[in-house]
Every structure is written in C-alpha cells, then in structure tokens.
Design a protein around this motif. Sequence first.
Motif: not given
Length: 239
Positions: A12-15, A44-45, A53-54, A69-75
């Motif tokens: 669950t999440g979003g902007y 979808k996006t 992770g964005m 991997v939840l919370g792992v930085p994108t890079e």
Amino acid sequence: MSTPLLRVENLTGGYGPVPVLHEVSFDVPSGTIAAVVGANGAGKTTLLRALSGMLPAVQGSISVSGSPVLGVPTEKLVHHGVAHVPEGRGVIGELTVEENLRLGGLWRKDRADTKRAIAEMYEMFEPLARRRNSSGHQLSGGERQMLAIGRALVARPSLLLLDEPSLGLAPRIVDLIMTVLRDLRDRTGLTVVLVEQNVHSALPIADQAIVLALGRIVVATSAAELVMDSDFRTAYLGF
C-alpha cells in the motif's frame, strides 16, 4: 514450492497521504514475464515506482529472490539484481550510445563480462550498433527506448521492471522490443514485470497477466486465459 523471484505482499502506498495502491499482492516466478495491465490511472506506473523504491510504501513487503528489499534505496537495488526502465526512457542525451551502455555496468567488477554484455546489446538492437558514436540527443524515440533497455540489461539483472516500452513507438520497433524480451526470458531466464497500455503487444509474450483497477488487483491469471476471457477484457481493458 520454490520461492518466487519477486513476491509482493499487501503493498500500500503512493504519492501522498492518500494511497494509490491498496494491499497489492502477487508473485512472479523466476524466468517469466508478468504483464501489468489496466486503464489509465489504474496505478500501473505507481506500482513499478514502488517496486523500485522511488515511492514510499505505507505498508506491505517486497522481496527479490527471498531477500526483503522494501526500503532499499533505488540506487542499491541493482545489487539485488533489479533494473528499472521508467516511462520516458531516461537516456542521457549528452552521452553517446556507447557511453550510455557503459553506465549500465559502471558498478560491476567483472569488466570483461560488462564488455560482452555491451556487445550483446548491439547484437540484439542492431540500430544501436550503427549509432554507437551518436549522442542520445541524436537518436529517434525507438532508438532511445532500445538504449534505455540495453543499458539496464548491461547490469545483468535477474529482474527487469519495464514501464510502457511501446509508448509512442512505431509497430516494428515495438515488435523488436517484445521479441527481445521474450527471447531473453527463454534464453537467459530473465524475469520481467512489464507495464503496458498496449495489451495487444504485451499479452502475447507474457506468462502472467495482472490487471489493476483503481490501485487494486482485480485479477491475476495466465495471460492466455485473460486473452480468452472476452467479458473481462471488455470490462477492464476495453477490447
């Protein structure tokens, strides 16, 4: 039963304070293509951005090859075998094709294999071989999409997250990209989560179809079964 390469549970999440995704759960087995489809605004996006992770998640879990991997930085996700090609392609226009591809392997220690991977991209995407010294600004939309995918693949990911690769492209370029994805799955065991508005291109190469509506999964089934279900297609996909 073996652990799926990608497992998403109750995501669950979003902007902002109001979530876009609501308790999304699905598995993607290793060596398969999962097509995430649905109408505009279905989430979808947002789902792909959350997986990479964005975007922050309010609740839930994401694991790749059994590792959370939840919370792992994108890079840092590249070290877990995850590569994300966002909508809009993201090619660095000031760099040449060759330099963009090299960026995909910048973090890798195996320089010899990185060189082999770049050579493989030129074989798979022949237009790039002819433009290797051209800057990103000089490429067509189709060439930029090929380059963005190629750069991600140079990292030798086990999981490729691909957002709307057919958007705005000529049918022959779309066919080439879909053929490459199918061949990589069959030949290397690459796992792909493919977000596509163009279901006519996505479903024929997919093993699994995940249909989103208003941020919720309304069905997760085999792509072949979804193609055969005309009532469901009409209700949620418009064809």
